[in-house]
Write a protein that holds these residues in place. Sequence first.
Motif, PDB file in Angstrom:
ATOM      1  N   UNK A   1       0.807  -1.229   0.000  1.00  0.00           N
ATOM      2  CA  UNK A   1       0.000   0.000   0.000  1.00  0.00           C
ATOM      3  C   UNK A   1       0.840   1.278   0.000  1.00  0.00           C
ATOM      4  N   UNK A   2       1.966   1.257   0.746  1.00  0.00           N
ATOM      5  CA  UNK A   2       2.819   2.456   0.789  1.00  0.00           C
ATOM      6  C   UNK A   2       3.492   2.660  -0.562  1.00  0.00           C
ATOM      7  N   UNK A   3       3.970   1.564  -1.170  1.00  0.00           N
ATOM      8  CA  UNK A   3       4.588   1.665  -2.494  1.00  0.00           C
ATOM      9  C   UNK A   3       3.580   2.221  -3.490  1.00  0.00           C
ATOM     10  N   UNK A   4       2.349   1.691  -3.427  1.00  0.00           N
ATOM     11  CA  UNK A   4       1.299   2.149  -4.330  1.00  0.00           C
ATOM     12  C   UNK A   4       1.003   3.638  -4.117  1.00  0.00           C
ATOM     13  N   UNK A   5       0.929   4.044  -2.846  1.00  0.00           N
ATOM     14  CA  UNK A   5       0.641   5.447  -2.516  1.00  0.00           C
ATOM     15  C   UNK A   5       1.749   6.367  -3.027  1.00  0.00           C
ATOM     16  N   UNK A   6       2.990   5.995  -2.732  1.00  0.00           N
ATOM     17  CA  UNK A   6       4.129   6.822  -3.137  1.00  0.00           C
ATOM     18  C   UNK A   6       4.248   6.858  -4.658  1.00  0.00           C
ATOM     19  N   UNK A   7       3.987   5.710  -5.292  1.00  0.00           N
ATOM     20  CA  UNK A   7       4.175   5.618  -6.737  1.00  0.00           C
ATOM     21  C   UNK A   7       3.047   6.279  -7.520  1.00  0.00           C
ATOM     22  N   UNK A   8       1.839   6.275  -6.930  1.00  0.00           N
ATOM     23  CA  UNK A   8       0.686   6.821  -7.650  1.00  0.00           C
ATOM     24  C   UNK A   8       0.852   8.308  -7.952  1.00  0.00           C
ATOM     25  N   UNK A   9       1.599   9.004  -7.096  1.00  0.00           N
ATOM     26  CA  UNK A   9       1.789  10.437  -7.311  1.00  0.00           C
ATOM     27  C   UNK A   9       2.586  10.706  -8.584  1.00  0.00           C
ATOM     28  N   UNK A  10       3.341   9.694  -9.015  1.00  0.00           N
ATOM     29  CA  UNK A  10       4.155   9.863 -10.225  1.00  0.00           C
ATOM     30  C   UNK A  10       3.266  10.079 -11.447  1.00  0.00           C
ATOM     31  N   UNK A  11       2.087   9.460 -11.441  1.00  0.00           N
ATOM     32  CA  UNK A  11       1.160   9.618 -12.571  1.00  0.00           C
ATOM     33  C   UNK A  11       0.793  11.082 -12.770  1.00  0.00           C
ATOM     34  N   UNK A  12       0.589  11.783 -11.650  1.00  0.00           N
ATOM     35  CA  UNK A  12       0.267  13.211 -11.716  1.00  0.00           C
ATOM     36  C   UNK A  12       1.415  14.005 -12.318  1.00  0.00           C
ATOM     37  N   UNK A  13       2.623  13.652 -11.911  1.00  0.00           N
ATOM     38  CA  UNK A  13       3.804  14.402 -12.360  1.00  0.00           C
ATOM     39  C   UNK A  13       4.168  14.117 -13.815  1.00  0.00           C
ATOM     40  N   UNK A  14       3.756  12.961 -14.333  1.00  0.00           N
ATOM     41  CA  UNK A  14       4.124  12.604 -15.708  1.00  0.00           C
ATOM     42  C   UNK A  14       3.535  13.590 -16.717  1.00  0.00           C
ATOM     43  N   UNK A  15       2.396  14.176 -16.359  1.00  0.00           N
ATOM     44  CA  UNK A  15       1.810  15.183 -17.254  1.00  0.00           C
ATOM     45  C   UNK A  15       2.719  16.396 -17.403  1.00  0.00           C
ATOM     46  N   UNK A  16       3.588  16.608 -16.405  1.00  0.00           N
ATOM     47  CA  UNK A  16       4.542  17.722 -16.450  1.00  0.00           C
ATOM     48  C   UNK A  16       5.895  17.301 -17.027  1.00  0.00           C
ATOM     49  N   UNK A  17       5.950  16.082 -17.551  1.00  0.00           N
ATOM     50  CA  UNK A  17       7.198  15.600 -18.155  1.00  0.00           C
ATOM     51  C   UNK A  17       8.189  15.020 -17.174  1.00  0.00           C
TER      52      UNK A  17
END
Length: 497
Positions: free
Chosen positions: A6-22
């Motif tokens: 769950x922690x890995x998923x939580x920490x990693x999920x934020x990357x999806x948001x940042x990918x829009x910014x390259x």
Amino acid sequence: MSPTAPIISKVWSFCTTLRDDGVGYGDYLEQLTYLIFLKMADEYSRPPYNRNVGIPKKYSWQTLKAKKGAELEVLYVELLRALGTKKGMLGQIFTKSQNKIQDPAKLYRLIAMVDSTQWATMGADVKGDIYEGLLEKNAEDTKSGAGQYFTPRALIRAMVECVRPEPKKTIADPACGTGGFFLAAYDFITDTQNYKLDKAQKAFLKHETFYGNEIVANTRRMCLMNMFLHNIGEIDGDSLVSPNDALVAQSPQSFDYVLANPPFGKKSSMSFTNAEGEQETDDLTYNRQDFWATTSNKQLNFVQHIRTMLKTTGKAAVVVPDNVLFEGGAGETIRRKLLENTDLHTILRLPTGIFYAHGVKANVLFFDNQPASPKAWTKAVWYYDYRTNVHHTLKKKPLRFEDLAEFVDCYNPENRQKRKATWHPEKNPEGRWRKFSYKELVARDKTSLDLFWLKDKSLTDLDNLPEPDELAEEIIENLEAGLNSFREVLAGLAQKG
């Protein structure tokens, strides 16, 4: 499900948001490394630890957390630059660091997410598993190229189980990537089923056991963070991983064990601008008096270098591509010298589809260093063929430790002198474990160690073909391996021309 998932998923999920910014996976993991380190430094500065880790107050976690908007971005950029000039692990974590998150609002949210977890009180195994999980996710992203620094953990564990490193002995990796071999060796030594460590042995393990080189700054910082989260080294101590190119000069220290998967890529080369202003590449050779042969083949140089790193009683396990087993010229010289000057007792042949870098056909060489002798130390080489008729894919059928359990049993790490072949010409022609004598090997053309004896069933048994998607992945792996070989030949022809 793993408790860390769950922690890995939580920490990693934020990357999806940042990918829009390259912001790619690697950049995201890099920023996470900085922030987790700063948060832990803040936690260690408070009771009951009360440790000064060398971070000035104006760059502390509390100061960073209090900023928003443009002020936060300015402070973060200044902080990264300043901490990169510090000594020890602190400086190595932040060396050449840059802010890759251009939106201050998203940086603020990332800081809040890291702040929501108490890292110092979390067990080293949990922290380590979280970070290892993130590193593996990063390696899975083929576009980032991070897979070349990430060796499958199942393979690493099998290699460590065979070598069985002992307490109060030194372990080196001249191309340590994200630190997988160190962590597996640490886990083996701290396993109470293997050893009961006293206080002195624990201190040696934490501060004096591991020595590594990694010239890629971002990979090096991830290795240091990985080790630190696993409770190896100190946040305010000297760095256990050097930024130096391991091949340039002989190490001033010799080691009890070397465990390594050196970077793949056949040629070492350097770029320069010629008289006409055009970019050219030239083969880079390492002229070292302690090498058996001079060559631009990086893999052959690493094999030589690893042998020079070992104590007279030292042991090595190293992953090498197929060309090390059959290439002529310097390759033949190095293989002969390896058979003569060390006890090259075991070769594990690996299948395709287990590495994140595609098109890789590799093997593991196990050898023990020996003192000078007029007679060859290698009497026989035991082979385990885990390639023929073996099908793995990274997603649907990844390599597991259980897949290599038979090899570890055959290796017989507790008593290598009592090995038994599973192959027999009449009784078991399908046996994967057999030995070849020194005389047989040196009599082969170019002293080639590239040996197979099992029949490829995919050529004759159509009923037992793997699933179509697995077969497609394997075909792609083989095509990419072939293309890599053609590129190396082409590069060699271009240099000669």
